[in-house]
Motif scaffolding. Sequence first.
Motif, PDB file in Angstrom:
ATOM      1  N   UNK A 129       0.840  -1.250  -0.006  1.00  0.00           N
ATOM      2  CA  UNK A 129      -0.049   0.051   0.148  1.00  0.00           C
ATOM      3  C   UNK A 129       0.826   1.197  -0.146  1.00  0.00           C
ATOM      4  N   UNK A 130       2.076   0.878  -0.190  1.00  0.00           N
ATOM      5  CA  UNK A 130       2.946   2.461  -0.114  1.00  0.00           C
ATOM      6  C   UNK A 130       3.165   2.967   1.205  1.00  0.00           C
ATOM      7  N   UNK A 131       3.014   1.904   2.400  1.00  0.00           N
ATOM      8  CA  UNK A 131       3.069   2.760   3.612  1.00  0.00           C
ATOM      9  C   UNK A 131       4.333   2.192   4.368  1.00  0.00           C
ATOM     10  N   UNK A 132       4.997   3.256   4.726  1.00  0.00           N
ATOM     11  CA  UNK A 132       6.435   2.739   5.446  1.00  0.00           C
ATOM     12  C   UNK A 132       6.284   2.178   6.696  1.00  0.00           C
ATOM     13  N   UNK A 133       6.718   0.522   6.537  1.00  0.00           N
ATOM     14  CA  UNK A 133       6.656  -0.214   7.876  1.00  0.00           C
ATOM     15  C   UNK A 133       7.468   0.328   9.109  1.00  0.00           C
TER      16      UNK A 133
END
Length: 280
Positions: A130-134
């Motif tokens: 989702x293009x979210x930084x982990x």
Amino acid sequence: VLNHNRPAFYMVTPKVFEALVEELIEHTLHVDSKLFRTAGALLLRPGFLTAEFIAGRRERYVPPVRLYVVMSIFFFFLLAVVPAHAPRGGEAPHAGTAATNEFNLTLFDINAKTYASKTPAQIDSLLAVEGIEPTRFNRFLATKVAQLGSGGKEEFNHTLKKSVSYMMFLLMPIFALFVYVLFRKRVAWYQRALIYSVHFHSVLFLLLSVELLVAKLIEGGMVPLLFAAATVVYVFLSLRRLFGEGIVRTGLKMAVLGSLYLLSMLFAFILMVFVSLVLY
């Protein structure tokens, strides 16, 4: 002269036992009458109870903190035992509204159940898609949401309800501070504003309890609006009685007081939900 050779229970004669029972009943009725007297004055005579305590006439009433505890316990008891609205006879529940212990949650456009039973590496992969930084926080949030989505609704609600009681208790001195600042020319000491705050939060729980019961008898969205209006009127009348200022001045100060309190409540609620999520 007592006969020490006889068992001790022989000393409790019928007259003594009758006197003990009468004293117990009298004490119980006295406590109940004091509670009912206090609740009646609190609900029907805005500001009167606080004025009585400030004037030192306290013997006939329940102390403020004890009253708050009783009213809050009563409210949360009702919240636990009064059932929610069920579908009317013969009606089938709509899809998604059936009684369940599951949340239908999404996080970052991913259903909460997708996060369930995933390892940290797998959660990182889902976030990356989702293009979210982990980050650690995002991973933590995904894990908690997964727990809720996997079926922890009742337990989380229980934690949330406990947090609400803590939130209201912590808001009392903040509300008192607002009252003290706005009416500082009329309030000699902060403690008096604090007494008013305790009484206000007590009547708030009492009004919410009545609303909860009435809402089960009368369906529709008008009940919360009516009780919200009743709360506004109550605060206005109590401020007028206690501080004796004009209608316009009292109304303006009440608007400022309400705005500050609602902002504080919103911030406290967001913090409470986050804490509940962490503790869940």
